[in-house]
Design an enzyme around this catalytic site. Structure first.
Site, PDB file in Angstrom:
ATOM      1  N   ASP A  99     -18.739  12.206 121.923  1.00 39.25           N
ATOM      2  CA  ASP A  99     -20.178  13.021 122.161  1.00 39.25           C
ATOM      3  C   ASP A  99     -20.750  13.436 120.912  1.00 39.25           C
ATOM      4  OD1 ASP A  99     -18.029  14.830 122.668  1.00 39.25           O
ATOM      5  OD2 ASP A  99     -19.687  16.145 123.526  1.00 39.25           O
ATOM      6  N   ASP A 222     -18.075  22.835 119.259  1.00 38.87           N
ATOM      7  CA  ASP A 222     -17.380  22.871 120.738  1.00 38.87           C
ATOM      8  C   ASP A 222     -16.272  24.165 120.505  1.00 38.87           C
ATOM      9  OD1 ASP A 222     -19.257  20.980 121.367  1.00 38.87           O
ATOM     10  OD2 ASP A 222     -17.587  19.635 122.517  1.00 38.87           O
ATOM     11  N   HIS A 288     -25.776  21.437 123.050  1.00 35.89           N
ATOM     12  CA  HIS A 288     -24.572  21.025 123.740  1.00 35.89           C
ATOM     13  C   HIS A 288     -24.508  21.572 125.180  1.00 35.89           C
ATOM     14  CE1 HIS A 288     -20.075  20.268 124.557  1.00 35.89           C
ATOM     15  NE2 HIS A 288     -20.504  19.171 123.516  1.00 35.89           N
TER      16      HIS A 288
HETATM   17 ZN    ZN Z   1     -18.719  18.038 123.031  1.00 39.38          ZN
END
Ligand code: ZN
Length: 328
Positions: A99, A222, A288
């Protein structure tokens, strides 16, 4: 400051309503300011969701554009934002989950050459190296394999049009850093520091700090809640932070084990507020976003728990949201 001032994805007045579907309106001119951040794609996770596309953010410094991540839809959003690939200065990859990199090679392959204001100069791509546990490819390997996989197309286009072979225009670099912010890139416009953030089970996920003479922009990548992010973002103008709503996934019926896994690798909105306050940033931008569908969690419901810990400016990101630092 009223967050609605900076949450309109098209920069045309306030917008407190969630964007119901994929944004398709062209933005064209991004407006003035020596430093601009454009949240090109704001979705968490690889599965295509309505309303938001894959993680990608543009940091525009004068007429130079830098990308952080290139999830699915990044190339399209880049064009929609009115940005030219001819102006692409570099790409910084937080980690190698799909992603975040699904459109990385597309960006080069489809946006290459002098026509249509495409890439006609060398572009550096900086990201994590191979996983030593299984020797799977790092950032340089990803690009190298892309060049090989699309060799026929690249060869034909090089022979039949006046352009430099794509392999000569891409310089992909693997970095290996630990939790101390470490310089990984510098040119005449920006200096970039990276640090390892906790996003298990990946062996290396990066947060970034991009410093310019007009201000600093930090990226959590992330990560679970981390003091490393607060350190990277110390006194930054803008912190772009990932966010995941554990309540939504609990109500969806996720198992306790899966919820524990999400908590160990992502950050709740309450925690984002705490990290932003710890860092002392001027503005925190949520991107995100999980769940990505704006109808699942409203902007107000994202903002409220962040506000509980942070008194500064809060932007709930949507694709093509533009953010200007207050002092620029
Ligand atoms: Zn991610």
């Amino acid at each position: 400051m009223n967050a609605s001032l900076c949450t309109d994805p098209f920069g045309a007045g306030s917008s407190s309503e969630a964007v119901p579907a994929d944004a398709v309106r062209l933005t064209g001119d991004l407006g003035d300011g020596p430093l601009r951040v454009v949240l090109l794609g704001t979705a968490a996770g690889p599965y295509p969701a309505p309303g938001r596309q894959g993680a990608a953010t543009a940091v525009v410094v004068g007429d130079r554009v830098y990308l952080v991540d290139a999830g699915y839809g990044a190339l399209r959003k880049y064009a929609q934002a009115g940005l030219a690939l001819r102006d692409l200065g570099g790409v910084f990859v937080t980690h190698l989950h799909s992603d975040h990199v699904a459109d990385l090679f597309n960006l080069l392959l489809l946006g290459w050459g002098p026509a249509n204001r495409g890439v006609d100069h060398q572009v550096r791509i900086v990201g994590p190296g191979p996983d030593p546990r299984d020797s799977s490819a790092g950032t340089a390997g990803l690009v190298e394999h892309g060049l090989s996989a699309f060799g026929q197309d690249i060869g034909v286009r090089t022979r039949t049009s006046p352009r430099t072979h794509l392999a000569k225009l891409v310089q992909a670099e693997d970095v290996s850093v630990e939790s101390t912010p470490t310089p990984v890139y510098e040119d005449d416009r920006i200096r970039v520091l990276a640090a390892a953030v906790p996003h298990p089970p990946l062996h290396l996920a990066l947060g970034f700090r991009i410093e310019t003479e007009h201000g600093a922009v930090a990226f959590s990548g992330d990560t679970a809640r981390s003091r490393v992010v607060a350190e990277l973002a110390a006194s930054a103008d803008i912190l772009v932070h990932e966010v995941m709503d554990p309540t939504y996934y609990r109500d969806l019926g996720y198992s306790p084990e899966l919820l524990d896994f999400l908590a160990a690798s992502h950050t709740s909105p309450q925690e984002v507020g705490q990290v932003a306050a710890e860092a002392g940033v001027e503005c925190v931008a949520l991107s995100h976003i999980g769940p990505p569908d704006p109808r699942a969690v409203t902007d107000d419901d994202w903002e409220r728990p962040v506000r509980a810990g942070f008194r500064g400016r809060i932007v709930v990101g949507h694709d093509l949201t533009r953010i200007l630092p207050t002092r620029s």
